[in-house]
Design an enzyme around this catalytic site. Sequence first.
Site, short mmCIF file in Angstrom:
data_model
loop_
_atom_site.label_atom_id
_atom_site.label_comp_id
_atom_site.label_asym_id
_atom_site.label_seq_id
_atom_site.Cartn_x
_atom_site.Cartn_y
_atom_site.Cartn_z
N HIS A 82 0.85 -1.19 0.00
CA HIS A 82 0.00 0.00 0.00
C HIS A 82 0.89 1.24 0.00
O HIS A 82 1.86 1.32 0.73
CB HIS A 82 -0.90 0.02 1.24
N ASP A 161 -15.03 3.43 7.67
CA ASP A 161 -14.03 4.35 7.12
C ASP A 161 -14.65 5.30 6.11
O ASP A 161 -14.30 6.48 6.07
CB ASP A 161 -12.88 3.57 6.47
N ARG A 168 -14.16 13.51 8.33
CA ARG A 168 -12.83 14.11 8.57
C ARG A 168 -12.49 15.13 7.51
O ARG A 168 -11.89 16.18 7.78
CB ARG A 168 -11.76 13.01 8.60
N SER A 183 -7.46 4.15 9.46
CA SER A 183 -8.17 4.16 8.18
C SER A 183 -7.48 3.23 7.19
O SER A 183 -8.11 2.38 6.56
CB SER A 183 -8.21 5.60 7.66
N LYS A 187 -8.60 -1.17 6.31
CA LYS A 187 -8.88 -1.66 4.95
C LYS A 187 -7.90 -2.76 4.56
O LYS A 187 -8.27 -3.75 3.91
CB LYS A 187 -8.83 -0.49 3.96
#
Length: 442
Positions: A82, A161, A168, A183, A187
């Site tokens: 990621h 999320d 947010r 967050s 995931k």
Amino acid sequence: MRFVDIIEKKADGEALSKEEIRQMIEGYVAGEIPDYQMSAMAMAILQRGMNDEETTELTLAMMHSGDVVDLSSLPGIKLDKHSTGGVGDTTTLVVAPLVAACGGTVAKMSGRGLGHTGGTLDKLEAIPGTSVEIDMERFFSIVKDNGVAVIGQTANLVPADKKLYALRDVTATVRSIPLIASSIMSKKLASGADAIILDVKTGSGAFMRNTDEAFTLAKTMVQIGKLTGRKVRAIVTDMNQPLGMAVGNSLEVKEAVELLSGGISPTDPLYQVCLLLGKHMLMAGNLAADEEKAEQMLKDAIQDGSGLKKLQRMITLQGGDSSYLCMEKIDQMIHVKHMVDICSERDGFVTSMNAEKIGTAAQMLGAGREKKGDAIDPSVGLVMKVRCGNKVQKGDPLCTMYVNDEKRFAEAKQLFLQAIEITEEEKEKTPMIYGVVTEEDV
Ligand code: URA
Ligand code: CA
């Protein structure tokens, strides 16, 4: 406990219990806790922080708000990566097939681009016919056949999320490290991989503008991995210029194909970050004993074309026309009316770039979205002609813009020129790779 008392507890800087965190996320997703109370809580978390245990409980509560993917029927250690959002970051299209060519299993769910950052799904869809909306059964069968598939997140992955991020975004609470870490990690954990390699960006195009914050975010996410029994490592890398030269969907696919065809220098930042991510994925997957061995395996997979073959086969299995994925034919995927060089207005050295502005300029040309659901043009964007540190003369091209819609070209050009700082004196360059964070050390 009333939720107002839990907000007050966090506002006073106290740690929340597992039960309080569960109550918060379950109540918020169920609509029992209103946005105004959750906004106050998000601000209290931004101001007072959370310790690693709280952040981990928050991650787990969010993860369990929706689908949790079980990859255990697939062979081997399931590997994922990621990046925390970047410009010209085409690493997934390179690393996922390379790791599969080295024997790894990569069953990956990716996201779409928003604002100045690109998304892997949009890049895949730039290849004619390619589908990223594939049901789980088919996804598993592609991974079993080919070792790699990249699809969109299931609709019900971490609904907490989706709701919290939207809140947010409009309450100035995006930049809280525990909120970002939970967050991202909720995931990743819900997507099911055993080992996750994170690329945390620092610099003008990143969430984390300074390196200390980037390391804190990296350490927080590695700790969440440790406390939840997943293998997590993070690299901290530079986002003070686009990672690759291409910014735009088809253009980035072309750059990935070029790298996998051996056409990009090992000194190139995109190549370096891809290799570093790949090395840690192979080691986390017990496919290489050390960095040296892993590096050789990845280089071999570039040299012998087996990485490119994995990408081509993945695209075929996902319904796409993989015949475009070679240097001979890839330009046929790019359809633009104009290719315009944007040139330097003075002599000097390229001392800094604002990667966010460069990403936004590409977005203005149609390569990205201003808001969720906007259409994008896969062919447009820009290709950089310079890197930080390069010497330029007035009139030298800084980039080539690929344009279809002339309406916003002037604005995009203006923003691009603002993003490039050219000075008389040469300045010291920022490093490409700042460090690696593992459970054991930095
Ligand atoms: N990326 C995410 O998915 N979440 C954040 O909060 C920030 C970056
Ligand atoms: Ca700590």
